[in-house]
Design a protein around this motif. Structure first.
Motif, mmCIF file in Angstrom:
data_model
loop_
_atom_site.group_PDB
_atom_site.id
_atom_site.type_symbol
_atom_site.label_atom_id
_atom_site.label_comp_id
_atom_site.label_asym_id
_atom_site.label_seq_id
_atom_site.Cartn_x
_atom_site.Cartn_y
_atom_site.Cartn_z
ATOM 1 N N UNK A 259 0.813 -1.209 0.000
ATOM 2 C CA UNK A 259 0.000 0.000 0.000
ATOM 3 C C UNK A 259 0.849 1.263 0.000
ATOM 4 N N UNK A 260 1.944 1.228 -0.750
ATOM 5 C CA UNK A 260 2.790 2.409 -0.863
ATOM 6 C C UNK A 260 1.993 3.629 -1.272
ATOM 7 N N UNK A 261 1.144 3.481 -2.283
ATOM 8 C CA UNK A 261 0.385 4.613 -2.786
ATOM 9 C C UNK A 261 -0.551 5.187 -1.727
ATOM 10 N N UNK A 262 -1.160 4.319 -0.943
ATOM 11 C CA UNK A 262 -2.069 4.776 0.114
ATOM 12 C C UNK A 262 -1.301 5.581 1.160
ATOM 13 N N UNK B 115 20.018 4.012 -21.284
ATOM 14 C CA UNK B 115 19.604 4.113 -19.884
ATOM 15 C C UNK B 115 18.554 5.195 -19.681
ATOM 16 N N UNK B 116 18.651 6.288 -20.413
ATOM 17 C CA UNK B 116 17.652 7.342 -20.289
ATOM 18 C C UNK B 116 16.281 6.849 -20.746
ATOM 19 N N UNK B 117 16.271 5.954 -21.735
ATOM 20 C CA UNK B 117 15.001 5.365 -22.159
ATOM 21 C C UNK B 117 14.418 4.512 -21.029
ATOM 22 N N UNK B 118 15.268 3.768 -20.332
ATOM 23 C CA UNK B 118 14.799 2.983 -19.188
ATOM 24 C C UNK B 118 14.233 3.899 -18.108
ATOM 25 N N UNK B 119 14.891 5.032 -17.872
ATOM 26 C CA UNK B 119 14.378 5.981 -16.884
ATOM 27 C C UNK B 119 12.994 6.493 -17.290
ATOM 28 N N UNK B 120 12.827 6.773 -18.571
ATOM 29 C CA UNK B 120 11.543 7.275 -19.054
ATOM 30 C C UNK B 120 10.450 6.224 -18.903
ATOM 31 N N UNK B 121 10.762 4.982 -19.233
ATOM 32 C CA UNK B 121 9.796 3.899 -19.061
ATOM 33 C C UNK B 121 9.389 3.794 -17.597
ATOM 34 N N UNK B 122 10.361 3.818 -16.692
ATOM 35 C CA UNK B 122 10.062 3.732 -15.261
ATOM 36 C C UNK B 122 9.203 4.900 -14.808
ATOM 37 N N UNK B 123 9.527 6.083 -15.294
ATOM 38 C CA UNK B 123 8.775 7.287 -14.943
ATOM 39 C C UNK B 123 7.305 7.122 -15.309
ATOM 40 N N UNK B 124 7.045 6.758 -16.563
ATOM 41 C CA UNK B 124 5.663 6.674 -17.031
ATOM 42 C C UNK B 124 4.956 5.425 -16.534
ATOM 43 N N UNK B 125 5.649 4.301 -16.499
ATOM 44 C CA UNK B 125 4.986 3.047 -16.163
ATOM 45 C C UNK B 125 4.677 2.929 -14.677
ATOM 46 N N UNK B 126 5.515 3.496 -13.815
ATOM 47 C CA UNK B 126 5.295 3.286 -12.386
ATOM 48 C C UNK B 126 5.413 4.537 -11.528
ATOM 49 N N UNK B 127 6.424 5.389 -11.755
ATOM 50 C CA UNK B 127 6.662 6.505 -10.842
ATOM 51 C C UNK B 127 5.498 7.486 -10.807
ATOM 52 N N UNK B 128 4.895 7.731 -11.955
ATOM 53 C CA UNK B 128 3.835 8.743 -11.995
ATOM 54 C C UNK B 128 2.583 8.284 -11.254
ATOM 55 N N UNK B 129 2.228 7.015 -11.351
ATOM 56 C CA UNK B 129 1.016 6.590 -10.645
ATOM 57 C C UNK B 129 1.307 6.075 -9.239
ATOM 58 N N UNK B 130 2.523 5.617 -8.988
ATOM 59 C CA UNK B 130 2.834 5.108 -7.657
ATOM 60 C C UNK B 130 3.264 6.199 -6.686
ATOM 61 N N UNK B 131 3.846 7.285 -7.206
ATOM 62 C CA UNK B 131 4.377 8.332 -6.330
ATOM 63 C C UNK B 131 3.772 9.698 -6.651
ATOM 64 N N UNK B 132 3.872 10.140 -7.900
ATOM 65 C CA UNK B 132 3.419 11.481 -8.243
ATOM 66 C C UNK B 132 1.916 11.657 -8.043
ATOM 67 N N UNK B 133 1.115 10.706 -8.506
ATOM 68 C CA UNK B 133 -0.346 10.843 -8.374
ATOM 69 C C UNK B 133 -0.787 10.874 -6.911
ATOM 70 N N UNK B 134 -0.317 9.967 -6.044
ATOM 71 C CA UNK B 134 -0.719 10.072 -4.632
ATOM 72 C C UNK B 134 -0.296 11.391 -3.986
ATOM 73 N N UNK B 135 0.909 11.871 -4.310
ATOM 74 C CA UNK B 135 1.348 13.157 -3.766
ATOM 75 C C UNK B 135 0.412 14.278 -4.212
ATOM 76 N N UNK B 136 0.095 14.286 -5.486
ATOM 77 C CA UNK B 136 -0.753 15.346 -6.036
ATOM 78 C C UNK B 136 -2.159 15.287 -5.455
ATOM 79 N N UNK B 137 -2.715 14.091 -5.372
ATOM 80 C CA UNK B 137 -4.079 13.943 -4.874
ATOM 81 C C UNK B 137 -4.155 14.247 -3.376
#
Length: 374
Positions: free
Chosen positions: A61-64, A191-213
């Motif tokens: 429940x990281x996002x919670x 490696x920058x492509x891997x960072x971008x994939x991680x950003x969009x695939x997980x970081x934005x909904x696992x960290x950024x969205x909970x912070x914003x909401x």
């Protein structure tokens, strides 16, 4: 840099998770009354049952936790909309897990059968039916994640703002999943492509969205802070994805190899067995690092193993030996720590804007699990 985690913080984190799990169970109990079910269908109730099983049987429940702690950046008072935002975020997570397991053809998730494989076992010899039902189950979870926000007991302006974050995040996550498949088409992804994939695939909904909401629910306009919030989310996401990839290649280390602490730190975990990324042909941070560090017969061995679902354990162990001899394990651990420390420094820069005690939580968070690697 070592993070300190006091008992009060751990108790609060545990409380967020415990209260949410109770609320999540109540939500599923009430689903039959939230929208019309086709009667006498047997498939729809079974779909809801499988979604409940997947949603309730694991996850830290990281996002919670991030959602509730983000609200604490502004206030310690209870604020409307947080409970529904938490439900929405975790339903979106369930949606993603169901579809991710279809894409990866993964039999297991959170210690039990994936939704796709549960359907495959219930419809032997009818692969198209099992696939269709699994896709629709994931879709249903996604639509429920928006419905729960529309029904939140909160001002209409807040409901609309939360829904805007959630729908944008869902679209970005799907884009990340598409880029994730593209990543594996590259012999040696940048490696920058891997960072971008991680950003969009997980970081934005696992960290950024909970912070914003969380900030939105607490009455704070997150727009002026989006850049700093995104920097933090991206760094945390990269550190955690690297750690996930490290574990899949090299296996547990430190405390991870033994008993879990009484109150686990809310970080992402690994559902796959060690070596699953190589068997699936996934060119992760760890796999990329091995390929970048090897040549000749060693590189050929790794390439031959990639995408072989029957790759023997002896071959995987040989790849680990090659990786360790090339210093890949140490390199990855250093990169995991570097990104976590950068995330901690980013959070420390928030002190002029928000409550110091809450800022300290976000400063400490990236280092909690990294320190267990020492």
């Amino acid at each position: 840099m070592h993070a300190t985690v006091n008992a009060a913080t751990l108790e609060r984190v545990f409380g967020h998770r415990t209260r949410f799990d109770a609320r999540f169970g109540q939500y599923f109990d009430s689903l039959a009354g939230r929208f019309d079910l086709p009667v006498p269908s047997r498939y729809v109730p079974r779909c809801l049952e499988l979604l409940r099983e997947l949603s309730m049987r694991g996850g830290k429940r990281l996002r919670v936790v991030l959602l509730y702690e983000a609200a604490r950046l502004v206030t310690t008072e209870e604020v409307p909309g947080l409970a529904e935002a938490a439900l929405s975020i975790e339903l979106l997570q369930t949606h993603g897990l169901v579809h991710d397991d279809i894409i990866d053809d993964a039999p297991l998730r959170r210690g039990g059968p994936s939704t796709y494989y549960a359907y495959r076992s219930e419809f032997p010899g009818h692969g198209a039916t099992a696939l269709g039902l699994a896709v629709l189950a994931g879709d249903l979870a996604g639509f429920l994640s928006t419905q729960v926000l529309l029904e939140a007991e909160a001002p209409v302006e807040l409901r609309q703002a939360l829904l805007g974050v959630q729908t944008r995040t869902a679209a970005e996550t799907v884009a990340g999943q598409i880029a994730d498949l593209e990543r594996d088409a590259h012999a040696l992804p940048d490696e920058e492509f891997l960072h971008t994939v991680t950003d969009f695939k997980s970081a934005r909904y696992s960290v950024l969205a909970p912070l914003t909401m969380g900030l939105l629910a607490a009455g704070e306009d997150p727009a002026p802070h989006r850049a700093r919030l995104h920097r933090y989310a991206r760094l945390v996401g990269i550190s955690e994805q690297m750690r996930d990839d490290y574990l899949d290649l090299f296996g547990p280390f430190g405390e991870d190899a033994g008993a879990a602490p009484a109150v686990a730190v809310p970080v992402t975990g690994v559902d796959k067995s060690t070596g699953a990324d190589i068997r699936s042909g996934r060119r992760t941070y760890a796999v990329r690092a091995v390929l970048a560090a090897t040549t000749g017969a060693d590189a050929a061995l790794v390439e031959a193993a990639l995408g072989d679902p029957r790759c023997p354990e002896a071959t995987l162990e040989r790849i680990r030996e090659i990786a360790r001899a090339a210093g890949v394990d140490g390199l990855l651990r250093a990169e995991i720590r570097r990104h976590a420390e950068a995330a901690a420094a980013e959070a420390a820069s928030w002190e002029p804007y928000w409550r110091a005690e809450a800022v300290e939580f976000f400063r400490s968070l990236p280092m909690w699990n990294v320190d267990r690697m020492a």
